[in-house]
Scaffold this motif. Structure first.
Motif, PDB file in Angstrom:
ATOM      1  N   ASN A 331      34.342  39.941  36.628  1.00  0.00           N
ATOM      2  CA  ASN A 331      34.872  39.495  37.921  1.00  0.00           C
ATOM      3  C   ASN A 331      33.756  38.961  38.815  1.00  0.00           C
ATOM      4  OD1 ASN A 331      37.513  39.990  37.426  1.00  0.00           O
ATOM      5  ND2 ASN A 331      37.680  41.834  38.666  1.00  0.00           N
ATOM      6  N   TYR A 335      34.277  35.350  40.210  1.00  0.00           N
ATOM      7  CA  TYR A 335      34.750  35.159  41.592  1.00  0.00           C
ATOM      8  C   TYR A 335      33.672  35.215  42.661  1.00  0.00           C
ATOM      9  CZ  TYR A 335      39.116  36.174  39.195  1.00  0.00           C
ATOM     10  OH  TYR A 335      40.159  36.149  38.317  1.00  0.00           O
ATOM     11  N   ASP A 363      27.562  42.417  43.643  1.00  0.00           N
ATOM     12  CA  ASP A 363      27.246  40.977  43.575  1.00  0.00           C
ATOM     13  C   ASP A 363      26.818  40.502  44.957  1.00  0.00           C
ATOM     14  OD1 ASP A 363      29.479  39.677  45.126  1.00  0.00           O
ATOM     15  OD2 ASP A 363      30.720  40.672  43.612  1.00  0.00           O
ATOM     16  N   LEU A 376      43.558  44.943  46.192  1.00  0.00           N
ATOM     17  CA  LEU A 376      43.010  44.328  44.974  1.00  0.00           C
ATOM     18  C   LEU A 376      43.441  45.003  43.682  1.00  0.00           C
ATOM     19  CD1 LEU A 376      39.339  43.418  46.011  1.00  0.00           C
ATOM     20  CD2 LEU A 376      41.309  41.913  45.764  1.00  0.00           C
ATOM     21  N   TYR A 381      47.995  41.262  41.868  1.00  0.00           N
ATOM     22  CA  TYR A 381      47.501  40.801  43.167  1.00  0.00           C
ATOM     23  C   TYR A 381      46.233  39.975  42.970  1.00  0.00           C
ATOM     24  CZ  TYR A 381      46.369  40.538  48.070  1.00  0.00           C
ATOM     25  OH  TYR A 381      46.106  40.056  49.321  1.00  0.00           O
ATOM     26  N   VAL A 383      43.477  37.221  45.198  1.00  0.00           N
ATOM     27  CA  VAL A 383      43.141  36.636  46.501  1.00  0.00           C
ATOM     28  C   VAL A 383      43.564  35.168  46.475  1.00  0.00           C
ATOM     29  CG1 VAL A 383      41.239  36.053  48.060  1.00  0.00           C
ATOM     30  CG2 VAL A 383      41.238  38.244  46.830  1.00  0.00           C
ATOM     31  N   SER A 388      42.310  32.298  40.210  1.00  0.00           N
ATOM     32  CA  SER A 388      42.382  33.328  39.175  1.00  0.00           C
ATOM     33  C   SER A 388      42.896  32.736  37.872  1.00  0.00           C
ATOM     34  CB  SER A 388      43.284  34.475  39.640  1.00  0.00           C
ATOM     35  OG  SER A 388      43.762  35.201  38.543  1.00  0.00           O
ATOM     36  N   GLY A 393      42.317  34.558  34.666  1.00  0.00           N
ATOM     37  CA  GLY A 393      42.668  35.896  35.179  1.00  0.00           C
ATOM     38  C   GLY A 393      44.156  36.157  34.997  1.00  0.00           C
ATOM     39  N   THR A 394      44.492  37.419  34.820  1.00  0.00           N
ATOM     40  CA  THR A 394      45.916  37.769  34.699  1.00  0.00           C
ATOM     41  C   THR A 394      46.406  38.485  35.958  1.00  0.00           C
ATOM     42  OG1 THR A 394      45.345  39.893  33.719  1.00  0.00           O
ATOM     43  CG2 THR A 394      45.787  38.072  32.196  1.00  0.00           C
ATOM     44  N   GLY A 395      45.458  38.884  36.819  1.00  0.00           N
ATOM     45  CA  GLY A 395      45.836  39.664  38.001  1.00  0.00           C
ATOM     46  C   GLY A 395      45.985  41.145  37.665  1.00  0.00           C
ATOM     47  N   GLY A 397      43.350  42.859  35.908  1.00  0.00           N
ATOM     48  CA  GLY A 397      42.025  43.422  35.594  1.00  0.00           C
ATOM     49  C   GLY A 397      41.678  44.672  36.394  1.00  0.00           C
ATOM     50  N   LEU A 398      41.768  44.573  37.728  1.00  0.00           N
ATOM     51  CA  LEU A 398      41.357  45.719  38.557  1.00  0.00           C
ATOM     52  C   LEU A 398      42.360  46.866  38.472  1.00  0.00           C
ATOM     53  CD1 LEU A 398      39.808  43.957  41.687  1.00  0.00           C
ATOM     54  CD2 LEU A 398      38.627  45.165  39.844  1.00  0.00           C
TER      55      LEU A 398
HETATM   56  P1  ADP Z   1      42.171  38.703  37.693  1.00  0.00           P
HETATM   57  O1  ADP Z   1      42.826  38.904  36.384  1.00  0.00           O
HETATM   58  O2  ADP Z   1      42.804  37.644  38.527  1.00  0.00           O
HETATM   59  O3  ADP Z   1      40.691  38.559  37.562  1.00  0.00           O
HETATM   60  P2  ADP Z   1      41.645  41.253  38.945  1.00  0.00           P
HETATM   61  O4  ADP Z   1      42.595  42.346  39.139  1.00  0.00           O
HETATM   62  O5  ADP Z   1      40.480  41.494  38.076  1.00  0.00           O
HETATM   63  O6  ADP Z   1      42.517  40.027  38.482  1.00  0.00           O
HETATM   64  O7  ADP Z   1      41.108  40.807  40.367  1.00  0.00           O
HETATM   65  C1  ADP Z   1      42.013  40.592  41.415  1.00  0.00           C
HETATM   66  C2  ADP Z   1      41.465  39.576  42.394  1.00  0.00           C
HETATM   67  O8  ADP Z   1      40.359  40.152  43.073  1.00  0.00           O
HETATM   68  C3  ADP Z   1      40.903  38.346  41.740  1.00  0.00           C
HETATM   69  O9  ADP Z   1      41.933  37.404  41.537  1.00  0.00           O
HETATM   70  C4  ADP Z   1      39.883  37.883  42.742  1.00  0.00           C
HETATM   71  O10 ADP Z   1      40.534  37.076  43.732  1.00  0.00           O
HETATM   72  C5  ADP Z   1      39.421  39.148  43.436  1.00  0.00           C
HETATM   73  N1  ADP Z   1      38.075  39.608  43.007  1.00  0.00           N
HETATM   74  C6  ADP Z   1      37.819  40.529  42.042  1.00  0.00           C
HETATM   75  N2  ADP Z   1      36.498  40.755  41.936  1.00  0.00           N
HETATM   76  C7  ADP Z   1      35.907  39.970  42.840  1.00  0.00           C
HETATM   77  C8  ADP Z   1      34.518  39.743  43.244  1.00  0.00           C
HETATM   78  N3  ADP Z   1      33.493  40.367  42.657  1.00  0.00           N
HETATM   79  N4  ADP Z   1      34.307  38.880  44.255  1.00  0.00           N
HETATM   80  C9  ADP Z   1      35.308  38.217  44.862  1.00  0.00           C
HETATM   81  N5  ADP Z   1      36.615  38.388  44.529  1.00  0.00           N
HETATM   82  C10 ADP Z   1      36.907  39.242  43.551  1.00  0.00           C
END
Ligand code: ADP
Length: 442
Positions: A331, A335, A363, A376, A381, A383, A388, A393-395, A397-398
């Protein structure tokens, strides 16, 4: 037997005050006047007049006293008695309920509430209409109808203050032996808090809707390209190559999504069994740096990790921990948008008198606006949805990271500042503390 209803002290008094009905008072007065007049006309007939007067008063008093005693012994209907309150046994039974409960009378006046209701609804005035506390017109209409028809009913209502709550209320007539012809004197209002259930239902249906939507988009594009290739673009070599490339990417997107969904459900299934292997997070970070170096380089970033002297041991599953930090570093590459480097940091912290290990990925990129940070880890979800998707990205990850950490009895702490970057920190109980947590769970 304890009385079904009790009365305020004044309603138990004897003599003239006992004659609650005005016509009875007037009748006694009339008998007294009659007695006086009879004496004036026939002063020699004192004894017969006196006997007549006493008989008249007794006839008027007896039915009242008998009615009062019937009610007091629990065998009569109490509905006509103003200010009646439920008897001791009934109150004790309601108090013993774990759910909030009210006893109301036929006029919707609150006659008793249990301790659980004080916690749920605060102080609600006894002997006042319940409509002063509950404003939902549908709920009040259902209660009213149940009271009118002497029937059980159910009603749901939502409250916004002090916080969002969804309540399900059961309205039940209290039928006891000897319930009068006029129907039960009291109704039980039993409240069940359905907030968590409803929220879970909503989350589940949102999840299915989101997952279907995420799958439907690439699927629709695949179908579109197949139809174009079979129709207008048939025989167009260049278009076919281009479309097949897009179709492969869409199919991969669907496959990634299904992998993530399966991964989420796998983690959720084993979440309640805490991992037990002793893992040194220094080794995990070394592995992550090795695996992610190439991707970081491609994004113009360097992964830095200064291996501490002392070990940082947690109870965990190595593969899952590597998955967590790979995901966070990925990520940061996708991002964070620059900043030159990604730092992997280990530190020991104390919180609430207990010791924890923080393992963070820092970062130095764009950062995340504060309104997005708390959301997040929600499934799907993002941003910026387009960014993404374009970065594969699948939304999810987190959300996967959060669930993997929950499996480790750890939690994710996100801090971010626009223009300065973000830190995604996993806070683990230190191994000996984790042992304590585990043994207390067994
Ligand atoms: P994705 O599959 O879209 O990567 P995540 O759940 O990993 O989904 O992340 C959700 C959202 O959080 C991302 O779409 C991104 O907008 C934001 N994000 C995650 N990590 C970071 C980061 N280190 N810096 C900025 N934005 C981030």
């Amino acid at each position: 037997m304890s009385p079904l209803a009790e009365f305020p002290p004044e309603s138990r008094s004897t003599g003239f005050a006992m004659l609650a009905e005005p016509f009875q008072r007037r009748a006694v007065l009339a008998a007294a006047i009659g007695f006086g007049l009879a004496l004036l006309i026939r002063p020699d007939a004192l004894v017969p007049c006196l006997v007549g007067f006493c008989a008249a008063v007794l006839v008027l008093l007896l039915p009242l006293r008998a009615g009062g005693e019937r009610a007091a012994s629990g065998r009569g209907s109490t509905r006509e008695v103003p200010g009646a309150r439920p008897g001791g046994q009934l109150r004790a039974a309601v108090d013993a309920l774990r759910e909030p409960a009210f006893l109301i009378d036929r006029a919707m006046i609150l006659r008793h509430n249990n301790p659980a209701s004080l916690v749920a609804f605060g102080n609600v005035a006894i002997n006042e209409p319940v409509s002063l506390r509950f404003r939902s017109p549908d709920f009040l209409a259902t209660v009213e109808a149940a009271l009118r028809q002497d029937e059980a009913a159910e009603a749901a209502f939502e409250e916004r203050r002090p916080f969002d709550r969804i309540w399900q209320a059961e309205i039940t007539p209290i039928r006891v032996e000897g319930t009068g012809a006029g129907g039960p004197a009291f109704f039980l209002l039993l409240f069940r808090d359905r907030t968590v259930e409803r929220r879970l239902e909503r989350m589940r249906s949102d999840f299915v809707a989101n997952a279907s939507h995420e799958l439907r988009t690439p699927l629709a594009s695949l179908i579109g390209f197949i139809e174009t290739l079979q129709g207008p673009a048939r025989g167009d070599e260049a278009a076919r190559e281009r479309f097949l490339g897009i179709m492969r990417e869409q199919a991969r997107r669907m496959s990634r999504l299904i992998d993530d969904l399966l991964s989420l459900s796998r983690i959720e299934m084993k979440r309640h069994v805490a991992p037990s292997a002793r893992i040194d997070l220094r080794d995990v970070f070394e592995d992550v740096r090795g695996e992610m170096e190439l991707m970081a380089e491609e994004n113009g970033l360097e992964i830095r990790f200064e291996r501490p002297e002392e070990p940082f041991i947690v109870l965990g599953e190595e593969d899952e921990l590597i998955q967590v930090f790979n995901n966070l570093v990925e990520n940061a590459c996708k991002y964070a948008g620059g900043g030159g480097r990604i730092d992997l940091e280990l530190s020991a912290v104390t919180e609430g008198g207990r010791r924890f290990v923080d393992a963070g990925v820092r970062d130095h990129g764009a950062g995340i606006a504060p309104e997005h940070v708390p959301r997040l880890t929600e499934r799907f979800y993002r941003v910026d949805v387009a960014s993404s998707r374009s970065k594969r990205g699948t939304g999810l990850g987190l959300s996967i990271v959060r669930n993997l950490l929950l499996h480790h009895r750890a939690r994710l702490i996100i801090t971010s500042e626009l223009g300065r970057g973000s830190v995604f920190r996993a806070r683990f109980p230190i191994a000996d503390t984790a042992d304590e947590v585990k043994s207390s769970q067994q």
